[in-house]
Design a protein around this motif. Structure first.
Motif: not given
Length: 312
Positions: A118-119, A125-133, A135-136, A189-194
């Motif tokens: 994930n890291f 791919a811009g990890y952390g640009r969305g909401a805190p929850g 995740m790709l 599948s990702g988490f949240g909007a990931g």
């Protein structure tokens, strides 16, 4: 997954490239599933040998495996201490969320492999640009056995996934053994909007008893009779797209190579050719008529094909 590709081929690390190739071909001839339909152990040996050969036939991949940079599947090996160092980075949002209460990120069932995947994906791919929850999703890897002709001509097939669902895979024309196909968005599948991860399909092309691949060329051996070699004529030969007639010239010799343009495999610069090596085969039984004829012919037309090649 094989742990030691050398052992899978019955070799040691000091084996030469030629020894690796010969060992693989020997196993392919003896343990091919078509020759051992009811022997799962032979099939397993055949598949392991194919994976081992795919890794070791490439000098750079072999060097990296020997150096411990990749594992036997070709996957990258993380440097020593990588997970620990990255987990301690203050800008790592995964670490922040896991250590905000003062806990150790490597406790409570922490999966270093999941973290690393994930890291690594997130940083690109811009990890952390969305909401805190957010995740790709994870990438997933599969291996797919492909018949030689399906790889040569292209085909569609399906993979049954662990959850029972099916994934359709398009095998491109001219696909190579060890080639990896990428299916975007077909991972977990990702988490949240990931976004979901991708699926990577590595092809294990089954060797053919009739055809051998050399780059984008197809190589075959064509047995011909004595009279076909002497008189010449049209002789049928198999190609990946069907049987065609090839013109054998009069006076042909064993080892002579004929070429069918464009009858090979699709490559970046068009289609390769089919190379045909002639092999003269004597009749299964030499009858009196043939023997008498050859004795009479030899008496008046003897020649020495080894002239100039014999040792003095």
């Amino acid at each position: 997954m094989i742990k030691d590709p050398y052992a899978a081929l019955g070799l040691t690390k000091d084996a030469t490239a030629d020894e690796i190739k010969k060992a693989y071909r020997k196993i392919a001839r003896t343990d091919h599933p078509d020759l051992n339909p009811d022997d799962p152990r032979a099939e397993a040996r055949f598949k392991d040998a194919g994976r081992a050969y795919d890794l070791l036939k490439d000098p750079e991949q072999r060097r990296r495996f020997d150096a411990g940079e990749i594992d036997a599947s070709g996957a990258e090996q993380a440097p020593r201490g990588y997970y620990r160092d990255e987990a301690r980075r203050p800008e790592n949002p995964y670490t922040q969320s896991r250590t905000s209460s003062g806990g150790n990120p490597f406790q409570d069932g922490f999966d270093a492999d999941d973290f690393f995947a994930n890291f690594a994906r997130g940083r690109g791919a811009g990890y952390g640009r969305g909401a805190p929850g957010d995740m790709l999703g994870q990438d997933v890897q599969y291996r797919l056995g492909v018949p030689f002709l399906d790889a040569a001509l292209g085909a569609k097939t399906r993979i049954t996934l662990p959850d029972g669902s099916a994934l359709e895979v398009t095998i491109p024309e001219g696909a190579r053994d060890g080639q990896t196909l990428r299916l975007r968005g077909k991972g977990t599948s990702g988490f949240g909007a990931g976004q979901p991860g991708d699926a990577f399909i590595t092809l294990d092309v089954t060797p053919s008893p009739d055809f051998e691949r050399d780059g984008d060329d197809i190589v075959v051996t064509l047995p011909i009779t004595i009279d076909e070699a002497i008189l010449g004529g049209k002789v049928p030969v198999r190609t990946v797209s069907g049987t065609v007639n090839v013109s054998v010239p009069s006076g042909a010799s064993s080892g002579q190579v004929l070429r069918l343009k464009g009858r090979g495999l699709k490559g970046r610069s068009g289609k390769g050719d089919q190379r045909i090596t002639l092999r003269i085969v004597s009749p299964p039984k030499i009858d009196a008529a043939l023997k008498t004829f050859m004795e009479g012919w030899r008496a008046d037309h003897a020649y020495n094909p080894r002239a100039g090649k014999e040792r003095s």
